[in-house]
Design an enzyme around this catalytic site. Structure first.
Site, PDB file in Angstrom:
ATOM      1  CG  ASP A 270      25.942  22.893  91.323  1.00  0.00           C
ATOM      2  OD1 ASP A 270      25.746  23.022  92.287  1.00  0.00           O
ATOM      3  OD2 ASP A 270      26.743  23.395  90.386  1.00  0.00           O
TER       4      ASP A 270
ATOM      5  CE1 TYR B 214      32.130  29.659  88.626  1.00  0.00           C
ATOM      6  CE2 TYR B 214      32.589  28.486  90.938  1.00  0.00           C
ATOM      7  CZ  TYR B 214      32.959  29.023  89.828  1.00  0.00           C
ATOM      8  OH  TYR B 214      34.304  29.127  89.562  1.00  0.00           O
TER       9      TYR B 214
END
Length: 648
Positions: free
Chosen positions: A304, A388
């Site tokens: 990420d 998320y």
């Protein structure tokens, strides 16, 4: 309650080389790149951040002296796929360096918004993708495409090309969360440069789960509780900390705050009572490897930080929701795809909070009864990335402790759950699965414990066998092993032996003649679980060990390499430690890998309660005695010494 805003700078004048990026600096950097002929109609900014000077240069800086502000800009030509890595001085108005990136060897620049935004159009123009949806009686217009980083596998045709892999999720109406309706068994591979689908894998038709997951729909959630009473946190005399630009002083702590789109919140020059502890602390990478080996999901491994620059999506935090109490916010400035400044308001939250009892004793001999409250200074930011949401919370305590806590929440990634069950996923709703996965983070800790020459010792409990010196078998002692070279300093945690790592300064001793130090206390959870021969093991080698120690090198910043997207593997820490440099009494960087292994629960659906992970740095011999003896008793009517309960 007050909210203190930090005004944006309007010129290029800065007082310190580590100050936060300003809008004016982004504008000037873009101008310099344009003047050098590096921009064009199809060129986009894939990365932009302050190029921090080397440590020695920063430590030598004196207040009021001019600072050369440099920025790193990775540029991507959407039409050709050509990318360049550039460093610009906005102070001097010069491009200091520019080179072309070699994707097959180095990897690709991160995926940017402009590429995400075109995916559905590319997919819906592909006959095979549309046909696969029609066979499932799904209208392509109702499908939300999720393009995801591709990794590197044995596909020769993908070498040197910018590839993503895309799943589809059905959205039943505008407010419907599509994560509840995965179109499983189907995936498309997309070339971002040519804007074409290169492959559609239609492995099997699985029923699309029907139960909605709209946690923000009152009709589905049901009536809210009415029994929670308000909690108010007040500081009638104001907070105990001060903020000047990006410099924060609280109690005996002194530090600077930084922010960039790749790492998010960074802490700099952390000292306690004038003594340096950490030069720079950040979360330098993270990876989320998934466990499902199916033909459409085996490649699911997301970096990420390095692949998405996740902090560019940081939330603007809200008082009373994200942060509670007497809050000071800092705005941050990043560059958008076109290189224009984008200000994220209230990106960083700072506040104090009570943390229970600091120390306490009621003495049977003297009648003394003393208690002190612990308090901590909190620095935090939250960023959503896809399904998320991650919160990063750095804590400083009154007793010299430093802690990082990562909070993971949001929506678990979903799949169809087959009728016969799955060994790699949990059923979280009827016919809806949540695949097993890990969240692995790498903290980069550039240590300066009472100076720049530090060393690391592995410390653990050593049970002693019964014998003449241990006749009753109760003895255990402390084992200490100095990690002298980079080859020695690749370690895993072992909670069965209470294994910790002490970062010490061999040249500075306390009153007992022992080196001053700070202990890194790991949680000791699982490292990367993927097979040693796997692609993700090669690309995320940093996550296979809980501890790495390297010699400081200003160019060595990211544990999986500078360009993680489609990097073939081996970059970053595994390459650097091949030099096997001495780390004994040298200028060193400690890298700590930590994280969670997530076997999702039904209780994690449709939105996941926060899960926690992190680590602690605790002084060990750094002080000659309890450094919090001078914390005064609570006052203002909050603590009675007449037999009332202290509370926690």
């Amino acid at each position: 309650m007050t909210i203190a805003e930090t005004p944006a700078a309007t010129d290029l004048g800065v007082a310190h080389p580590l100050e936060l990026t300003t809008e004016a600096e982004v504008v000037r950097a873009r101008e310099v790149l344009a003047e050098a002929g590096l921009l064009g109609q199809n060129v986009r900014f894939a990365f932009f951040a302050n190029e921090e000077p080397a440590k020695a240069e920063v430590l030598a800086h004196r207040d009021g002296a001019p600072a050369d502000r440099r920025f790193r800009a990775v540029l991507l030509d959407l039409a050709t796929g050509l990318s360049t890595d550039n460093v610009v001085s906005v102070t001097r108005g010069e491009v200091l360096s520019s080179r072309e990136i070699d994707p097959p060897r180095e990897g690709q620049p991160p995926i940017i918004d402009a590429e995400f935004e075109m995916i559905e159009d590319v997919l819906n123009a592909d006959a095979d993708w549309v046909a696969a949806l029609r066979r499932r009686e799904i209208d392509p217009a109702s499908v939300r495409a999720v393009p995801l980083s591709a990794g590197v596998y044995d596909y020769p045709e993908e070498i040197g090309r910018r590839i993503v892999r895309a799943f589809g999720f059905r959205q039943d109406h505008e407010r419907d969360h599509p994560w509840a309706h995965p179109i499983d068994g189907l995936v498309a591979y997309v070339d971002l440069t040519s804007r074409q689908v290169t492959r559609v894998i239609d492995h099997q038709e699985l029923p699309v789960p029907q139960t909605p997951g709209n946690f923000d729909d009152p009709q589905q959630v049901g009536p809210q509780r009415t029994t929670l009473k308000p909690i108010e946190i007040t500081q009638p005399e104001g907070p105990s900390f001060t903020v000047e630009g990006n410099r924060v002083r609280w109690e005996k702590w002194d530090l600077r705050i930084g922010f960039n789109e790749r790492e998010g919140l960074t802490l700099h020059q952390i000292s306690f009572d004038g003594r340096p502890i950490i030069y720079r602390a950040s979360v330098a990478e993270m990876v989320v490897p998934y466990a499902d080996p199916s033909p459409v999901r085996f490649w699911q491994n997301y970096f990420d930080c390095g692949e998405y620059m996740f902090a560019r999506y940081a939330d603007s935090l809200q008082l009373g929701c994200d942060c509670l109490g007497e809050i000071h916010y800092l705005d941050t400035v990043i560059a958008d795809d076109l290189g224009n400044p984008q200000t994220i308001s209230n990106a960083i939250c700072m506040h104090e909070e009570d943390y229970g009892v600091l120390w306490k004793h009621s003495d049977m001999f003297t009648g003394s009864r003393e208690v002190r409250r612990q308090r901590r200074m909190v620095f935090s930011f939250f960023t959503p990335i896809g399904n998320y949401d991650y919160g990063f919370y750095w804590y400083l305590y009154l007793d010299g402790t430093i802690q990082l806590e990562v909070k993971a929440t949001g929506i678990v990634f979903t799949s169809a759950y087959p009728e016969g069950g799955s060994p790699y996923a949990t059923e979280v709703a009827p016919g809806l699965g949540a695949p097993y996965h890990q969240h692995m983070f790498s903290a980069r800790l550039d240590m300066t414990v009472d100076g720049v020459r530090n060393a690391v010792e592995e410390v653990e409990a050593l049970p002693m066998p019964m014998g003449p010196d241990n006749p009753r078998g109760n003895a255990f002692r402390q084992s200490r092993t100095r990690l002298r070279r980079e080859s020695d300093a690749q370690r895993t945690a072992d909670q069965s032996r209470v294994r910790t790592w002490h970062i010490i300064n061999p040249e500075v001793t306390n009153q007992f003649g022992k080196p001053v130090g700070y202990a890194l206390l790991p949680e000791g959870k699982a490292a990367l679980l993927a097979d040693d021969a796997s692609s993700i093991h090669a690309r995320a080698t940093f996550a296979t060990k809980h501890l790495w120690v390297t010699r400081y090198d200003p160019a060595q910043r990211y544990p999986a390499g500078d360009f993680v997207n489609q990097n073939p593997g081996g970059a970053g820490l595994p390459v650097w430690v091949q030099a096997d440099r001495s780390v004994d009494g040298e200028d060193i960087v400690v890298w700590h890998s930590f994280g969670t292994t997530h076997f999702p629960r039904p209780e994690d659906w449709p939105v996941m309660p926060v899960d926690y992970t992190g680590f602690t740095l605790k002084p060990v011999g750094f002080f000659d005695r309890n450094p919090a003896l001078d914390v005064p008793p609570s006052r203002g009517g909050h603590c009675s010494m007449n037999g009332d309960s202290d509370g926690d």
